[in-house]
Design an enzyme around this catalytic site. Structure first.
Site, short mmCIF file in Angstrom:
data_model
loop_
_atom_site.label_atom_id
_atom_site.label_comp_id
_atom_site.label_asym_id
_atom_site.label_seq_id
_atom_site.Cartn_x
_atom_site.Cartn_y
_atom_site.Cartn_z
CE LYS A 13 -2.39 -1.03 3.76
NZ LYS A 13 -1.68 -2.39 4.10
NE ARG A 88 -3.91 -1.29 10.42
CZ ARG A 88 -2.66 -0.85 9.70
NH1 ARG A 88 -2.75 0.53 9.17
NH2 ARG A 88 -1.80 -1.34 9.40
NE ARG A 127 8.01 -3.65 4.96
CZ ARG A 127 6.90 -3.60 5.06
NH1 ARG A 127 6.19 -3.02 4.20
NH2 ARG A 127 6.16 -3.58 6.33
NE ARG A 139 6.90 -0.49 10.20
CZ ARG A 139 5.75 -0.66 9.49
NH1 ARG A 139 5.75 -0.23 8.33
NH2 ARG A 139 4.76 -1.45 9.84
NE ARG A 150 2.57 -4.94 11.18
CZ ARG A 150 3.80 -4.89 10.27
NH1 ARG A 150 4.93 -5.12 10.86
NH2 ARG A 150 3.71 -4.03 9.17
P1 ADP Z 1 1.43 -1.96 7.73
O1 ADP Z 1 0.61 -1.27 6.67
O2 ADP Z 1 2.90 -2.52 7.21
O3 ADP Z 1 0.86 -2.95 8.85
P2 ADP Z 1 1.48 0.67 8.95
O4 ADP Z 1 2.59 1.51 8.95
O5 ADP Z 1 0.22 1.12 8.19
O6 ADP Z 1 1.97 -0.66 8.61
O7 ADP Z 1 0.95 0.35 10.44
C1 ADP Z 1 1.58 0.11 11.69
C2 ADP Z 1 1.10 -0.03 12.93
O8 ADP Z 1 0.51 1.22 13.00
C3 ADP Z 1 -0.19 -0.94 12.86
O9 ADP Z 1 0.25 -2.29 13.07
C4 ADP Z 1 -1.06 -0.22 14.13
O10 ADP Z 1 -0.36 -0.53 15.33
C5 ADP Z 1 -0.71 1.29 13.93
N1 ADP Z 1 -1.91 1.86 13.10
C6 ADP Z 1 -1.68 2.42 11.72
N2 ADP Z 1 -2.94 2.81 11.24
C7 ADP Z 1 -3.73 2.45 12.20
C8 ADP Z 1 -4.92 2.56 12.18
N3 ADP Z 1 -5.75 3.13 11.21
N4 ADP Z 1 -5.85 2.07 13.23
C9 ADP Z 1 -5.28 1.54 14.21
N5 ADP Z 1 -3.96 1.34 14.37
C10 ADP Z 1 -3.02 1.65 13.16
#
Ligand code: ADP
Length: 203
Positions: A13, A88, A127, A139, A150
């Site tokens: 994404k 999410r 990655r 990360r 996740r």
């Molecule tokens: P990825 O898509 O690789 O999982 P992100 O950077 O989108 O990585 O998200 C990393 C973490 O940030 C998630 O596992 C969560 O803990 C938090 N997070 C990000 N966006 C949201 C959201 N919309 N709602 C709740 N937690 C979020």
């Protein structure tokens, strides 16, 4: 143009959102990036989010909804934006619709990046190895164990949003297992349909 990029973690994404930002001049809104920036800045939100994110769980809805609500009125969002990692949960999707309604705006397409989840763990490991090779920090949630959590959060809390968007006829499915350019081409085709009036979302 308001787009939602939807799919499991590591589906690609962020890569596609960045490209959409560069190609169409729309803002790239990644709640993950914004939360990581809050952590780096040492804010109250960042402090609370860090423990949750490191455990592979979801940050509370009110926190991320607040972050997005604060951001979409910025000038660079006027032309449109692409949401990456938000919504999410179903509550987040409904909050997003409510905040856009109030501004007479709405989500155009929800682009669902379909991927083989069994192959994602290897992708994340790759990655992390690439980042390490470049001398960058990995990360803390990109370890295989946390990644599994996740993925579980995606399947249990995020994927259940899909029927909501199905009901709005906004889902556009693409094959996320193709190379980056192939995925990009599929997204561009959806957006060019929109311009030529073929897309139902804008009828
Ligand atoms: P990825 O898509 O690789 O999982 P992100 O950077 O989108 O990585 O998200 C990393 C973490 O940030 C998630 O596992 C969560 O803990 C938090 N997070 C990000 N966006 C949201 C959201 N919309 N709602 C709740 N937690 C979020």
């Amino acid at each position: 143009m308001i787009l939602v990029l939807f799919g499991p973690p590591a589906a690609g994404k962020g890569t596609q959102a960045k490209r959409l930002h560069e190609k169409y001049g729309i803002a790239h809104l990644s709640t993950g990036d914004m939360l990581r920036a809050a952590i780096a800045a040492g804010t109250e939100v960042g402090r609370k989010a860090k423990t949750i994110m490191d455990a592979g769980a979801l940050v509370p809805d009110d926190v991320v909804v607040g972050i997005i609500a604060d951001r979409i009125d910025d000038k660079d969002c006027a032309k449109g934006f692409v949401l990456d990692g938000f919504p999410r949960t179903l509550a987040q999707a409904k909050a997003l619709d409510a905040m856009l309604d109030g501004k007479k705006r709405s989500v155009g397409h929800v682009i669902l990046m379909e991927v083989d989840q069994a192959k994602l763990t290897a992708r994340v490991e790759g990655r992390a190895a690439d980042a390490r090779a470049r001398g960058e920090e990995v990360r803390p949630d990109d370890t295989p164990e946390t990644f599994k959590k996740r993925l579980k959060a995606y399947n249990e809390q995020t994927a259940p949003i899909l029927p909501y968007y199905e009901g709005q006829e906004k889902i556009r499915r693409i094959d996320g297992m193709q190379p980056i350019e192939g995925v990009a081409a599929q997204i561009d085709a959806i957006l060019s349909d929109e311009k030529s009036g073929k897309s139902r979302a804008y009828l």
